[in-house]
Every structure is written in structure tokens, then in C-alpha cells.
Design an enzyme around this catalytic site. Structure first.
Site, mmCIF file in Angstrom:
data_model
loop_
_atom_site.group_PDB
_atom_site.id
_atom_site.type_symbol
_atom_site.label_atom_id
_atom_site.label_comp_id
_atom_site.label_asym_id
_atom_site.label_seq_id
_atom_site.Cartn_x
_atom_site.Cartn_y
_atom_site.Cartn_z
ATOM 1 N N GLY A 38 80.442 -21.782 39.052
ATOM 2 C CA GLY A 38 80.856 -20.402 39.256
ATOM 3 C C GLY A 38 82.179 -20.073 38.615
ATOM 4 C CB THR A 40 88.399 -18.585 37.073
ATOM 5 O OG1 THR A 40 88.957 -19.765 36.496
ATOM 6 C CG2 THR A 40 89.525 -17.737 37.637
ATOM 7 N N GLY A 113 83.974 -31.956 29.845
ATOM 8 C CA GLY A 113 83.298 -31.998 28.559
ATOM 9 C C GLY A 113 84.248 -31.809 27.389
ATOM 10 C CB VAL A 182 93.211 -5.921 36.929
ATOM 11 C CG1 VAL A 182 92.171 -6.076 38.032
ATOM 12 C CG2 VAL A 182 92.785 -4.839 35.939
ATOM 13 C CG HIS A 441 75.335 17.337 50.612
ATOM 14 N ND1 HIS A 441 76.669 17.467 50.280
ATOM 15 C CD2 HIS A 441 75.207 17.801 51.898
ATOM 16 C CE1 HIS A 441 77.307 17.988 51.306
ATOM 17 N NE2 HIS A 441 76.452 18.203 52.295
#
Length: 461
Positions: A38, A40, A113, A182, A441
Site C-alpha cells: 500500500g 506511503t 529490490g 496540502v 434537492h
């Protein structure tokens, strides 16, 4: 004879999506990962951060419930329980990825790797080092938090987002955040929700400098209203230890200033993770700190490709996933399914921010004839019910064709609504096309219809 058709180095959002796509298209595929599946985003970024923001939002809403007729006495937040919950969510999602590998027939190679030669990968694991051969190798090693050469960033209590999320869990009475992008904005939202005194320092002229100016200005006003101290055009010179806390020294508007806090978060961005990915003597061409790739994600080394943060200027999980899919499709001669030029960006502050395409200023700078129109959600029923801060939607369209070329949303559920505008841009839809859809709505999305109606009036004037 190759051991695999494709070996992917890195099981983050780019790598694991690419591996699953490759297996689906019939390639014998392996993934190399030395940490949790998964990457970071799932374990040390997007998912843990949003789990924490969800909790802090609920906490703040409980404290301010009187406005909706609710009264909750003695509301507290257990930071240890919150950290445990975010860890459980990440672990569950990570295990789900491993399960998908098994179901798809993808081989998971646990270890570190390294590309040792064209078509050759070495995997260093707990039981030693093994070598594998593959027709294609895909590097998807992601990125790590950047640490600029500022004196004092190595002091105890100065953290990157990775380190803060890893724990130990702790509630701070005050924190200084270096970086108004961010990451910085989301953590400023989290800590201010919990009553922590937050100071946010950004080197450029405004927060979220890559986004529309209206978003930056609105966000700054909202954060200041919540008690966050915001400094822009502020350059940090050093961090020092002052008693039991830390002091950040910076220059703002040509004047020396300081900000003190129990902790300091360095959130100035992330750097491509290339260290150790290639064996000594085997070096791909680079574009600055990124691995250089062509339009098919091919590096300068035959048979070796790179996607995501390690090679892309846009460091977003969904960009890495889309690039992984596109790279594998190109390898298999399959027609591409995703338009990689239309990239939505999201910020999970409150209210949420979501943008896609070009702003009006970007169009002007590029010589594109375009106008923008904005709808403020003061009268939107759902916004009033949710008691949200000042919210708006802005849409940008060409004046000659009426095609939508950009959108900027700052409102509740913005991150969920941006996809329809991304789809409109990818399919070259016009303002009139989007107005064909009836909007239910009461919803936040009703404001989009209002914005489009106003934009039609401006285009027709």
C-alpha cells in the site's frame, strides 16, 4: 528464460495497481516490497491523515453542537485510541492488497529490490539475496519527506509527516508547521480542531500556491478565524531549542520573526526515492531528482520503466495508479483507458477543496480564451444545514466553444463531486452538456447547476 514477464519494485498505489492490471492482462507478475503493501499513501500518508481528520471533525462538531440543538458535555479525544484506529484501518487495507495479489496470481517478494542490469532484479530479504529475471521492470518506489538544509531540523521534536503519523501518539498544546501546501494545511486543520495553537509558515506568497487564488484567500481567512497564525512569504532560517519547546526563526515581509511550539512539523514536500534502486554503475537518465521517462514511462535503461512519485512531477496517489495502469496497457498493446492529462487534486481541510484542469488565470497566461463564474453557497440548503464555513464553486469554460476546461470547488463533499467535472473535461463537454443533468434537492451539488447557469449567461453576453 525470464522468471516473470513483469517485476514491479514497490507496492504503493502505483505499483500494486500496475501489478494487478498486468496479471489481469495475462502477464506473469511479481511485486517487490520491503514494508507494508500500500506504500506511503495507505500506511504513512493519505489514509492515516484522513482518519485523523475525520476524528478531529467529529470532535469539533461535538464541541460546537449547540448551534444544531445538541449539547455534549465532557467531550474528549483519546489520541492513543485514534492512533490505534488509523493503524487498524491501514493494516486492514494493506492486508486486502496482499489478498488481491493472491487472488490475481501476483507473486509478492518481500525484501528490498534493486535493478542490477537490464531485465535483472536483486531482492535482499531476511533470508538473503535472490536474483530474478524479467522481460520488463517497473520502478514504483515513490517518495520520502523532503528535509531542506535548515539548521535545527534535526532537533528532537522536529518531525516530518511520516514521523508524526508513526507516533508516538501525542496531543500538543502548540505546533509550528513549516509549509503551507496540502500536507501542512491538512495538519493545521487537524490540530486546530483539537484546540492546539497552530502556526503555519509558507515561503511563497499564499497557501496552496499552485491552486486558484480564491481558494488560497478563502482558506487563509477560515484558518485565521479558527485561531491559526498564518505567515506567507516567510523564509525559515533556523530552528532552536527554547526551554521545553522549539522556536522557529523566520523572515516575514523583510522583518525577523519567531514562532514557538511544543513541536515542529516540516511539511515542505516530498523527494523521489531513488537511493539504492539501481545498482552501482547502472544509472538511468535523470530529470533533476526524478527518473526521466518517455511518454510510455520507459527509462533510458532498456526494459525498465518508472511511474509515480519517483518519476512524475505530480506526486499524487491517483496519478501513480493511473500511470501504472497506462504503463501496463502500453506494454500489452491495449488501448489506454485513462486520460492522464486531466488530474484532479484534493485537500481534505474543512470545507474540502478539489480542483481539476485550468484556472482562469492559467488560461489567460496560456492565451486560451476563457471565463470563469463562481457560485457562493450562502443560500445552499445543505451548506446551511451542515453549518459549513464560507464555500464556493467555480467553473472555467472557453468563450469560443463553451467547453469546460477547469473547476475549483471549496465546499463540503468537494472531493466526491470533482469527478463529474474531470469527466466533463476529459470528454470535451460544454457547459450546456452539464446542464442537461437534473440535480437532486437538497444537495451541495445544486450549487454547481447555479454556477453553470451563471456561466452560460456570461458566455452569451
Amino acid at each position: 528464460m525470464y522468471d516473470f514477464d513483469l517485476i514491479v519494485i514497490g507496492a504503493g498505489p502505483g505499483g500494486y495497481v500496475a501489478a494487478l492490471k498486468a496479471a489481469k492482462l495475462g502477464l506473469r507478475t511479481a511485486v517487490v516490497e520491503n514494508r507494508e503493501a500500500g506504500g506511503t499513501c495507505l500506511n504513512r500518508g493519505c489514509i492515516p491523515t484522513k482518519t485523523m481528520l475525520h476524528a478531529s471533525t467529529l470532535y469539533r462538531e461535538a464541541l460546537e453542537g449547540e448551534q444544531t440543538g445538541l449539547s455534549a458535555a465532557g467531550v474528549t479525544l483519546d489520541i492513543n485510541a485514534l492512533y490505534q484506529r488509523k493503524a487498524e484501518i491501514s493494516a486492514k487495507l494493506s492486508a486486502g492488497i496482499v489478498g488481491m495479489f493472491k487472488s490475481a496470481g501476483v507473486t509478492l517478494l518481500t525484501g528490498t529490490g534493486s535493478v542490477t542490469a537490464p531485465h535483472q532484479v536483486s531482492v535482499a530479504g531476511a533470508d538473503g539475496t535472490a536474483a530474478y529475471a524479467a522481460e520488463h521492470i517497473l520502478v514504483a518506489t515513490g517518495s520520502v519527506p523532503a528535509r531542506p538544509p535548515i539548521p535545527g531540523l534535526d532537533l528532537e521534536g522536529v518531525m516530518t509527516s511520516d514521523e508524526l503519523l508513526a507516533g508516538p501518539a501525542r496531543l500538543y498544546s502548540s505546533i509550528v508547521i513549516i509549509g503551507g501546501g496540502v500536507i501542512g494545511v491538512e495538519f493545521a486543520t487537524f490540530y486546530s480542531d483539537l484546540g492546539c495553537q497552530v502556526t503555519l509558515i509558507e515561503g511563497l506568497e499564499r497557501l496552496l500556491p499552485s491552486m486558484d487564488r480564491d481558494i488560497s484567500q478563502n482558506l487563509t481567512q477560515i484558518l485565521k478565524k479558527r485561531g491559526v497564525k498564518v505567515y506567507t512569504k516567510a523564509l525559515v532560517s533556523q530552528v532552536t531549542r527554547e526551554g521545553d519547546g522549539l522556536c522557529v526563526h523566520f523572515t516575514s515581509k523583510d522583518a525577523a520573526a519567531t514562532a514557538e511550539g511544543e513541536a515542529v512539523l516540516c511539511a515542505i514536500g516530498r523527494a523521489p526515492l531513488t537511493e539504492g534502486v539501481f545498482a552501482p554503475g547502472l544509472a538511468p537518465e535523470m530529470a533533476g531528482r526524478r527518473i526521466a521517462v518517455d511518454e510510455h514511462f520507459q527509462t533510458s535503461i532498456p526494459g525498465v520503466y518508472a511511474i509515480g512519485d519517483v518519476s512524475s512531477q505530480v506526486q499524487l496517489a491517483h496519478v501513480a495508479s493511473a500511470q501504472g495502469t497506462a504503463c501496463v496497457e502500453a506494454l500489452c498493446g491495449v488501448q489506454p483507458t485513462v486520460d492522464l492529462s486531466v488530474i484532479p487534486g484534493c485537500v481534505y481541510c474543512r470545507p474540502e477543496i478539489a480542483c481539476v484542469g485550468m484556472s482562469e488565470q492559467m488560461c489567460k497566461d496560456a492565451g486560451i480564451p476563457a471565463v470563469a463564474e463562481k457560485a457562493v453557497l450562502f443560500g445552499n440548503a445543505r451548506t446551511m444545514i451542515e453549518n459549513s464555513d464560507r464555500s464556493f464553486m467555480k467553473v472555467v469554460a472557453r468563450t469560443d466553444t463553451h467547453q469546460i476546461v477547469g473547476a475549483q470547488l471549496m465546499c463540503e463533499r468537494a472531493t466526491d463531486m470533482i469527478s463529474q467535472l474531470s469527466l466533463a473535461i476529459a470528454n470535451h463537454q460544454t457547459v450546456e452538456d452539464l446542464l442537461h443533468a437534473m440535480r437532486p434537492h437538497p444537495t451541495f451539488e445544486e450549487a454547481l447547476g447555479e454556477c453553470l447557469e451563471k456561466l452560460i449567461d456570461k458566455l452569451s453576453a
